[in-house]
Design a protein around this motif. Sequence first.
Motif, PDB file in Angstrom:
ATOM      1  N   GLY A  94       0.801  -1.215   0.000  1.00 50.12           N
ATOM      2  CA  GLY A  94       0.000   0.000   0.000  1.00 50.12           C
ATOM      3  C   GLY A  94       0.839   1.274   0.000  1.00 50.12           C
ATOM      4  O   GLY A  94       0.301   2.372   0.076  1.00 50.12           O
ATOM      5  N   LYS A  95       2.169   1.112  -0.084  1.00 52.03           N
ATOM      6  CA  LYS A  95       3.034   2.303  -0.096  1.00 52.03           C
ATOM      7  C   LYS A  95       3.113   2.894  -1.499  1.00 52.03           C
ATOM      8  O   LYS A  95       3.114   2.170  -2.484  1.00 52.03           O
ATOM      9  CB  LYS A  95       4.449   1.932   0.370  1.00 52.03           C
ATOM     10  N   LYS A  96       3.191   4.215  -1.561  1.00 48.05           N
ATOM     11  CA  LYS A  96       3.249   4.893  -2.851  1.00 48.05           C
ATOM     12  C   LYS A  96       4.551   4.531  -3.573  1.00 48.05           C
ATOM     13  O   LYS A  96       5.629   4.564  -2.992  1.00 48.05           O
ATOM     14  CB  LYS A  96       3.184   6.405  -2.628  1.00 48.05           C
ATOM     15  N   LEU A  97       4.425   4.139  -4.830  1.00 51.94           N
ATOM     16  CA  LEU A  97       5.610   3.792  -5.619  1.00 51.94           C
ATOM     17  C   LEU A  97       6.326   5.063  -6.067  1.00 51.94           C
ATOM     18  O   LEU A  97       5.681   6.050  -6.424  1.00 51.94           O
ATOM     19  CB  LEU A  97       5.193   3.003  -6.860  1.00 51.94           C
ATOM     20  N   GLU A  98       7.649   5.035  -6.048  1.00 48.00           N
ATOM     21  CA  GLU A  98       8.394   6.198  -6.534  1.00 48.00           C
ATOM     22  C   GLU A  98       8.098   6.436  -8.014  1.00 48.00           C
ATOM     23  O   GLU A  98       7.904   7.552  -8.460  1.00 48.00           O
ATOM     24  CB  GLU A  98       9.895   5.976  -6.331  1.00 48.00           C
ATOM     25  N   LYS A  99       8.093   5.326  -8.752  1.00 44.48           N
ATOM     26  CA  LYS A  99       7.787   5.422 -10.173  1.00 44.48           C
ATOM     27  C   LYS A  99       6.619   4.472 -10.462  1.00 44.48           C
ATOM     28  O   LYS A  99       6.715   3.279 -10.183  1.00 44.48           O
ATOM     29  CB  LYS A  99       9.019   4.998 -10.975  1.00 44.48           C
ATOM     30  N   PRO A 100       5.490   5.000 -10.986  1.00 45.26           N
ATOM     31  CA  PRO A 100       4.356   4.126 -11.273  1.00 45.26           C
ATOM     32  C   PRO A 100       4.740   3.001 -12.234  1.00 45.26           C
ATOM     33  O   PRO A 100       5.637   3.170 -13.056  1.00 45.26           O
ATOM     34  CB  PRO A 100       3.342   5.071 -11.940  1.00 45.26           C
ATOM     35  N   VAL A 101       4.068   1.851 -12.090  1.00 48.60           N
ATOM     36  CA  VAL A 101       4.342   0.699 -12.960  1.00 48.60           C
ATOM     37  C   VAL A 101       3.154   0.502 -13.893  1.00 48.60           C
ATOM     38  O   VAL A 101       2.007   0.502 -13.454  1.00 48.60           O
ATOM     39  CB  VAL A 101       4.577  -0.577 -12.121  1.00 48.60           C
ATOM     40  N   ILE A 102       3.446   0.344 -15.175  1.00 48.13           N
ATOM     41  CA  ILE A 102       2.381   0.109 -16.154  1.00 48.13           C
ATOM     42  C   ILE A 102       2.292  -1.392 -16.415  1.00 48.13           C
ATOM     43  O   ILE A 102       3.278  -2.019 -16.811  1.00 48.13           O
ATOM     44  CB  ILE A 102       2.675   0.840 -17.480  1.00 48.13           C
ATOM     45  N   TYR A 103       1.113  -1.956 -16.154  1.00 47.13           N
ATOM     46  CA  TYR A 103       0.858  -3.361 -16.465  1.00 47.13           C
ATOM     47  C   TYR A 103      -0.093  -3.425 -17.658  1.00 47.13           C
ATOM     48  O   TYR A 103      -0.983  -2.580 -17.779  1.00 47.13           O
ATOM     49  CB  TYR A 103       0.178  -4.076 -15.292  1.00 47.13           C
ATOM     50  N   ALA A 104       0.094  -4.421 -18.507  1.00 43.59           N
ATOM     51  CA  ALA A 104      -0.803  -4.544 -19.663  1.00 43.59           C
ATOM     52  C   ALA A 104      -1.035  -6.002 -20.000  1.00 43.59           C
ATOM     53  O   ALA A 104      -0.233  -6.879 -19.648  1.00 43.59           O
ATOM     54  CB  ALA A 104      -0.201  -3.825 -20.863  1.00 43.59           C
ATOM     55  N   LEU A 105      -2.165  -6.255 -20.663  1.00 38.95           N
ATOM     56  CA  LEU A 105      -2.372  -7.558 -21.303  1.00 38.95           C
ATOM     57  C   LEU A 105      -2.071  -7.333 -22.784  1.00 38.95           C
ATOM     58  O   LEU A 105      -2.710  -6.492 -23.428  1.00 38.95           O
ATOM     59  CB  LEU A 105      -3.806  -8.055 -21.110  1.00 38.95           C
ATOM     60  N   ILE A 106      -1.086  -8.061 -23.290  1.00 41.49           N
ATOM     61  CA  ILE A 106      -0.687  -7.916 -24.694  1.00 41.49           C
ATOM     62  C   ILE A 106      -1.203  -9.116 -25.470  1.00 41.49           C
ATOM     63  O   ILE A 106      -0.982 -10.261 -25.080  1.00 41.49           O
ATOM     64  CB  ILE A 106       0.850  -7.794 -24.801  1.00 41.49           C
ATOM     65  N   LYS A 107      -1.957  -8.824 -26.525  1.00 39.31           N
ATOM     66  CA  LYS A 107      -2.492  -9.904 -27.368  1.00 39.31           C
ATOM     67  C   LYS A 107      -1.689  -9.968 -28.659  1.00 39.31           C
ATOM     68  O   LYS A 107      -1.187  -8.942 -29.131  1.00 39.31           O
ATOM     69  CB  LYS A 107      -3.964  -9.616 -27.691  1.00 39.31           C
ATOM     70  N   PHE A 108      -1.579 -11.150 -29.238  1.00 37.09           N
ATOM     71  CA  PHE A 108      -0.796 -11.353 -30.459  1.00 37.09           C
ATOM     72  C   PHE A 108      -1.706 -11.774 -31.599  1.00 37.09           C
ATOM     73  O   PHE A 108      -2.660 -12.516 -31.392  1.00 37.09           O
ATOM     74  CB  PHE A 108       0.278 -12.415 -30.202  1.00 37.09           C
ATOM     75  N   GLU A 109      -1.361 -11.308 -32.791  1.00 38.89           N
ATOM     76  CA  GLU A 109      -2.217 -11.575 -33.940  1.00 38.89           C
ATOM     77  C   GLU A 109      -2.363 -13.079 -34.162  1.00 38.89           C
ATOM     78  O   GLU A 109      -1.376 -13.815 -34.147  1.00 38.89           O
ATOM     79  CB  GLU A 109      -1.633 -10.909 -35.182  1.00 38.89           C
ATOM     80  N   GLY A 110      -3.566 -13.518 -34.349  1.00 39.36           N
ATOM     81  CA  GLY A 110      -3.817 -14.929 -34.644  1.00 39.36           C
ATOM     82  C   GLY A 110      -3.722 -15.847 -33.442  1.00 39.36           C
ATOM     83  O   GLY A 110      -3.769 -17.063 -33.591  1.00 39.36           O
ATOM     84  N   ALA A 111      -3.565 -15.278 -32.240  1.00 42.05           N
ATOM     85  CA  ALA A 111      -3.422 -16.131 -31.066  1.00 42.05           C
ATOM     86  C   ALA A 111      -4.552 -15.901 -30.071  1.00 42.05           C
ATOM     87  O   ALA A 111      -5.078 -14.802 -29.966  1.00 42.05           O
ATOM     88  CB  ALA A 111      -2.079 -15.867 -30.385  1.00 42.05           C
ATOM     89  N   CYS A 112      -4.902 -16.972 -29.359  1.00 45.94           N
ATOM     90  CA  CYS A 112      -5.880 -16.862 -28.277  1.00 45.94           C
ATOM     91  C   CYS A 112      -5.091 -16.673 -26.980  1.00 45.94           C
ATOM     92  O   CYS A 112      -4.182 -17.440 -26.688  1.00 45.94           O
ATOM     93  CB  CYS A 112      -6.716 -18.143 -28.212  1.00 45.94           C
ATOM     94  N   GLY A 113      -5.436 -15.650 -26.225  1.00 46.22           N
ATOM     95  CA  GLY A 113      -4.703 -15.393 -24.980  1.00 46.22           C
ATOM     96  C   GLY A 113      -3.785 -14.202 -25.152  1.00 46.22           C
ATOM     97  O   GLY A 113      -4.128 -13.238 -25.833  1.00 46.22           O
ATOM     98  N   GLY A 114      -2.623 -14.272 -24.537  1.00 47.49           N
ATOM     99  CA  GLY A 114      -1.681 -13.158 -24.591  1.00 47.49           C
ATOM    100  C   GLY A 114      -0.750 -13.249 -23.412  1.00 47.49           C
ATOM    101  O   GLY A 114      -0.634 -14.303 -22.778  1.00 47.49           O
ATOM    102  N   LEU A 115      -0.082 -12.159 -23.104  1.00 50.31           N
ATOM    103  CA  LEU A 115       0.814 -12.140 -21.951  1.00 50.31           C
ATOM    104  C   LEU A 115       0.518 -10.913 -21.098  1.00 50.31           C
ATOM    105  O   LEU A 115       0.302  -9.823 -21.622  1.00 50.31           O
ATOM    106  CB  LEU A 115       2.279 -12.072 -22.392  1.00 50.31           C
ATOM    107  N   ILE A 116       0.507 -11.117 -19.778  1.00 52.01           N
ATOM    108  CA  ILE A 116       0.453  -9.986 -18.859  1.00 52.01           C
ATOM    109  C   ILE A 116       1.899  -9.558 -18.644  1.00 52.01           C
ATOM    110  O   ILE A 116       2.753 -10.405 -18.344  1.00 52.01           O
ATOM    111  CB  ILE A 116      -0.152 -10.399 -17.500  1.00 52.01           C
TER     112      ILE A 116
END
Lengths: 157, 384
Positions: A94-116
Amino acid sequence: MSLEKITNPLHVRHWLGDMEADYIYTLGVAGEHFLEEIKENGRIMGAKCPRCNITYVPPKMYCEKCFAKLEKWVDIGKKGVVHTFTVATIDVDGKKLEKPVIYALIKFEGACGGLIHKIGETKPEKIKIGMKVEAVFKPSFERKASINDIAYFKPAE
Amino acid sequence: MSEVAIVGVGCVGFRPILPELSYKELMFEAAVKAYEDAGINPRKDVDVFITCAEDYLEGFSIFDEFVPDQLGAVLRHLFTVSGDGLLGLATAYMLIKTGQFDTVVLEAHSKASDILTFMDIVAFALDPILNRPLGGHPYYVAGMEMNRYLHDTCTTMEQCAQVAVKNKKNALENPYAAYGANITLDQVLCSDTWFYPLKKLEISTPADGCVVMVLASENVAEKLTDKSIWVKGVGWCTETPNLETRDWSKTVYTRLAAEMAYKKARIHSPWKELDFAEVNDLFAYKELQHMEALKLCEYGEAGKLTEEGLTARNGELPVNPSGGLLGMGYGLEASGMQKLLEVVLQLRGEAGRRQIPDAEVGLAHAWRGIPTATGITAVLSNVK
Ligand SMILES: [Zn+2]
């Protein structure tokens, strides 16, 4: 119900305990292939179901639609699209991060699913759903067959 | 086949902390109230006891073994469901429907304040190979889900924030609520953005409390009380655990759980046939997503309905008149029981100043939180 209740907070006591629980998680056939390819060749692999014509990323040993065993591996490239993202400003405590972190779900063409994964080399206000990103791999001597062998994804094109 | 009734309820909490009671005493006090309410003796009149608990949230291995004493269930027939209280309701419902059991006690609790590293436990539920190594606060998953939901439906941040305003206000009238407050839309929108676009005041805070209920078959219920609340239908569903392949915009698990319950309860147009709904709102946007999946409105419409006040306590279909988890506090595996408790009280006409006039049919819904995709739905009525 108890008639006598504790009314003095100084009389409220507790006992401090913890439990250590360590595990190893077996990667399995599909997991091992996936992480070995990332480590050795810098390739992101999927597993294809010939019956459903679906390529699963990350790869699995079985098809979640038709239950077939999957044995065909496909290189799905390094580039994908941001399906969704968030910008975390606090850490797990719960502590404030010095630098915010960007999380994403990345999907790939022709694929089911992706990567976080994390997004780097850009600022939070520049990220958009639908933008193209590309995997940035750690140098090969630093790779350990981990999802973190991909350092992050960065904006592509 | 016998109908299934809820004939007794007892609740202790919910409070930000209940420091003077151990989890056992918490269960004991709620159980005493429920048995008194139902007019039963737990040592003689109960066929099966069901508790709902998850080892990691309790700080015990094989927690099941620690529950008989405080419920009056020693040397009786007891088991634990490792999941939300509404999954326990589904189990109790099935037991009574078999005709082999007449009286079932159902319990779920939260002693969240005893857990010093709650978020580490939540993070421990993420995939250990693909997701956990990335680290961070696990609620980033909620931020990602909210972002995609807003993107796909054009629901606004203001509409999500309105859920928090409404629920915290409703909670002011609920003695079982820990976090009632009069707050403005601006206060929610200006609170820290913890996981863009999710704001601090749109996230439910854990609370301590316990809910115990007594369920009975038709024959027994009619002997015990004239204020039985009937379980008309229950449904549950789990989508894939994989964050990578699940739907990030529609909660399919809730849609299928609702269809299962509606079919049994013969509900065809939920917006018209339900008098109110208690819907999981662990995060403000989840109430909107779940409303759509529960077919209370079309996909993408819930934000607008909320903004227009149609889901307020005096609206056309009140949603979370209890104050929801945003107002009552997040009771962990008891969160479904918090919803069920409100449904029972409303249908009995015992909801005090938050009573919805002439309520006959209500819905209780639960979701097991980040990172799960499990939903449970129950439809109840005061008419057999
Ligand atoms: Zn297949």
